[in-house]
Design a protein around this motif. Sequence first.
Motif, PDB file in Angstrom:
ATOM      1  N   LEU A   1      73.883  58.333  57.532  1.00  0.00           N
ATOM      2  CA  LEU A   1      74.331  59.210  56.448  1.00  0.00           C
ATOM      3  C   LEU A   1      73.514  60.489  56.574  1.00  0.00           C
ATOM      4  N   ASP A   2      74.179  61.644  56.606  1.00  0.00           N
ATOM      5  CA  ASP A   2      73.433  62.876  56.846  1.00  0.00           C
ATOM      6  C   ASP A   2      72.570  63.243  55.630  1.00  0.00           C
ATOM      7  N   GLU A   3      71.676  64.195  55.851  1.00  0.00           N
ATOM      8  CA  GLU A   3      70.704  64.561  54.810  1.00  0.00           C
ATOM      9  C   GLU A   3      71.401  65.092  53.553  1.00  0.00           C
ATOM     10  N   LYS A   4      72.495  65.795  53.746  1.00  0.00           N
ATOM     11  CA  LYS A   4      73.212  66.380  52.605  1.00  0.00           C
ATOM     12  C   LYS A   4      74.119  65.370  51.923  1.00  0.00           C
ATOM     13  N   LYS A   5      74.212  64.188  52.507  1.00  0.00           N
ATOM     14  CA  LYS A   5      75.010  63.094  51.938  1.00  0.00           C
ATOM     15  C   LYS A   5      76.471  63.472  51.748  1.00  0.00           C
ATOM     16  N   GLN A   6      77.021  64.148  52.769  1.00  0.00           N
ATOM     17  CA  GLN A   6      78.452  64.434  52.732  1.00  0.00           C
ATOM     18  C   GLN A   6      79.170  63.978  53.989  1.00  0.00           C
ATOM     19  N   GLN A   7      78.404  63.432  54.926  1.00  0.00           N
ATOM     20  CA  GLN A   7      79.030  62.962  56.148  1.00  0.00           C
ATOM     21  C   GLN A   7      78.305  61.727  56.665  1.00  0.00           C
ATOM     22  N   SER A   8      79.111  60.795  57.167  1.00  0.00           N
ATOM     23  CA  SER A   8      78.552  59.594  57.782  1.00  0.00           C
ATOM     24  C   SER A   8      79.196  59.378  59.137  1.00  0.00           C
ATOM     25  N   SER A   9      78.440  58.771  60.038  1.00  0.00           N
ATOM     26  CA  SER A   9      78.991  58.443  61.348  1.00  0.00           C
ATOM     27  C   SER A   9      78.723  56.976  61.648  1.00  0.00           C
ATOM     28  N   LEU A  10      79.634  56.404  62.413  1.00  0.00           N
ATOM     29  CA  LEU A  10      79.516  55.025  62.858  1.00  0.00           C
ATOM     30  C   LEU A  10      79.533  55.059  64.375  1.00  0.00           C
ATOM     31  N   HIS A  11      78.498  54.543  64.991  1.00  0.00           N
ATOM     32  CA  HIS A  11      78.370  54.595  66.439  1.00  0.00           C
ATOM     33  C   HIS A  11      78.354  53.180  66.993  1.00  0.00           C
ATOM     34  N   ILE A  12      79.194  52.946  67.992  1.00  0.00           N
ATOM     35  CA  ILE A  12      79.223  51.638  68.661  1.00  0.00           C
ATOM     36  C   ILE A  12      78.731  51.830  70.088  1.00  0.00           C
ATOM     37  N   THR A  13      77.774  51.043  70.462  1.00  0.00           N
ATOM     38  CA  THR A  13      77.203  51.099  71.809  1.00  0.00           C
ATOM     39  C   THR A  13      77.794  49.986  72.665  1.00  0.00           C
ATOM     40  N   ALA A  14      78.130  50.343  73.883  1.00  0.00           N
ATOM     41  CA  ALA A  14      78.654  49.348  74.842  1.00  0.00           C
ATOM     42  C   ALA A  14      79.779  48.535  74.215  1.00  0.00           C
ATOM     43  N   SER A  15      80.877  49.202  73.888  1.00  0.00           N
ATOM     44  CA  SER A  15      81.978  48.572  73.158  1.00  0.00           C
ATOM     45  C   SER A  15      82.537  47.347  73.887  1.00  0.00           C
ATOM     46  N   GLN A  16      83.029  46.415  73.080  1.00  0.00           N
ATOM     47  CA  GLN A  16      83.626  45.180  73.579  1.00  0.00           C
ATOM     48  C   GLN A  16      85.001  45.003  72.934  1.00  0.00           C
ATOM     49  N   PRO A  17      85.873  44.210  73.544  1.00  0.00           N
ATOM     50  CA  PRO A  17      87.190  43.973  72.926  1.00  0.00           C
ATOM     51  C   PRO A  17      87.088  43.463  71.484  1.00  0.00           C
ATOM     52  N   SER A  18      86.020  42.764  71.163  1.00  0.00           N
ATOM     53  CA  SER A  18      85.862  42.247  69.794  1.00  0.00           C
ATOM     54  C   SER A  18      85.621  43.369  68.779  1.00  0.00           C
ATOM     55  N   HIS A  19      85.300  44.546  69.245  1.00  0.00           N
ATOM     56  CA  HIS A  19      85.107  45.678  68.336  1.00  0.00           C
ATOM     57  C   HIS A  19      86.439  46.312  67.918  1.00  0.00           C
ATOM     58  N   ALA A  20      87.512  45.944  68.554  1.00  0.00           N
ATOM     59  CA  ALA A  20      88.809  46.544  68.231  1.00  0.00           C
ATOM     60  C   ALA A  20      89.217  46.240  66.797  1.00  0.00           C
ATOM     61  N   GLY A  21      89.832  47.222  66.157  1.00  0.00           N
ATOM     62  CA  GLY A  21      90.288  47.064  64.777  1.00  0.00           C
ATOM     63  C   GLY A  21      90.350  48.423  64.105  1.00  0.00           C
ATOM     64  N   ILE A  22      90.506  48.395  62.804  1.00  0.00           N
ATOM     65  CA  ILE A  22      90.543  49.635  62.028  1.00  0.00           C
ATOM     66  C   ILE A  22      89.248  49.750  61.242  1.00  0.00           C
ATOM     67  N   TYR A  23      88.568  50.869  61.411  1.00  0.00           N
ATOM     68  CA  TYR A  23      87.308  51.105  60.709  1.00  0.00           C
ATOM     69  C   TYR A  23      87.569  52.030  59.527  1.00  0.00           C
ATOM     70  N   LEU A  24      87.132  51.589  58.368  1.00  0.00           N
ATOM     71  CA  LEU A  24      87.355  52.329  57.131  1.00  0.00           C
ATOM     72  C   LEU A  24      86.027  52.700  56.489  1.00  0.00           C
ATOM     73  N   CYS A  25      85.917  53.941  56.049  1.00  0.00           N
ATOM     74  CA  CYS A  25      84.762  54.299  55.232  1.00  0.00           C
ATOM     75  C   CYS A  25      85.215  54.369  53.784  1.00  0.00           C
ATOM     76  N   GLY A  26      84.344  53.966  52.888  1.00  0.00           N
ATOM     77  CA  GLY A  26      84.647  53.975  51.470  1.00  0.00           C
ATOM     78  C   GLY A  26      83.460  54.525  50.699  1.00  0.00           C
ATOM     79  N   ALA A  27      83.731  55.246  49.640  1.00  0.00           N
ATOM     80  CA  ALA A  27      82.669  55.834  48.841  1.00  0.00           C
ATOM     81  C   ALA A  27      82.852  55.459  47.390  1.00  0.00           C
ATOM     82  N   ASP A  28      81.752  55.142  46.709  1.00  0.00           N
ATOM     83  CA  ASP A  28      81.887  54.831  45.289  1.00  0.00           C
ATOM     84  C   ASP A  28      81.625  56.083  44.465  1.00  0.00           C
ATOM     85  N   GLY A  29      81.862  55.954  43.163  1.00  0.00           N
ATOM     86  CA  GLY A  29      81.806  57.093  42.268  1.00  0.00           C
ATOM     87  C   GLY A  29      80.392  57.524  41.968  1.00  0.00           C
ATOM     88  N   ASP A  30      80.263  58.454  41.044  1.00  0.00           N
ATOM     89  CA  ASP A  30      78.945  58.941  40.656  1.00  0.00           C
ATOM     90  C   ASP A  30      78.056  57.794  40.211  1.00  0.00           C
TER      91      ASP A  30
END
Lengths: 115, 114
Positions: free
Chosen positions: B65-94
Amino acid sequence: GAGVSQSPRYKVAKRGQDVALRCDPISGHVSLFWYQQALGQGPEFLTYFQNEAQLDKSGLPSDRFFAERPEGSVSTLKIQRTQQEDSAVYLCASGMWTGDTDTQYFGPGTRLTVL
Amino acid sequence: SQELEQSPQSLIVQEGKNLTINCTSSKTLYGLYWYKQKYGEGLIFLMMLQKGGEEKSHEKITAKLDEKKQQSSLHITASQPSHAGIYLCGADGDSGAGSYQLTFGKGTKLSVIP
């Protein structure tokens, strides 16, 4: 331990029929959420319970949608007079409210198809 | 209302390659959740980030999560077939608001070719 379970997994309804979707949350979880997920989209919030109290129903799309959790555990989402636009996956999630965070654990969903 | 934009929308990688998925919010993030979804299944919780600059790892997946808390990244190293799927980010309210309902992005579909 057991996760969140939902039933039925698939439901086909004729337009105008009423349907009831069931959610069994993780035992002891205080929070329970319902979401609707259209094809190719992220889930969208419908309603939230804390124990048996429905604290937020701002996401329910119409008065045809009704949810209850009478004893603070199992919840039912009811849709009256179903329309084709109600076709979607309905996801239930439960969480252990900590006062600061509420990580939500999702069930497998019920795929509703309205013909 | 808060909106989350994920990029890319879809991704095809060769097994063994690294990849990154991004999630950008229109407002400050108070809690950012990453989930994985396979077709016909529910969402599997991966990680939750709250603090600016926070980084968490589980197996070959790292979320930041970046310092300004407005962007997040998800990094996968050495991907495998088991990593396949749909990745969703979700944010909660104030923080301190009512229901902690999550607002989700549209998801990133990941395919891993053996």
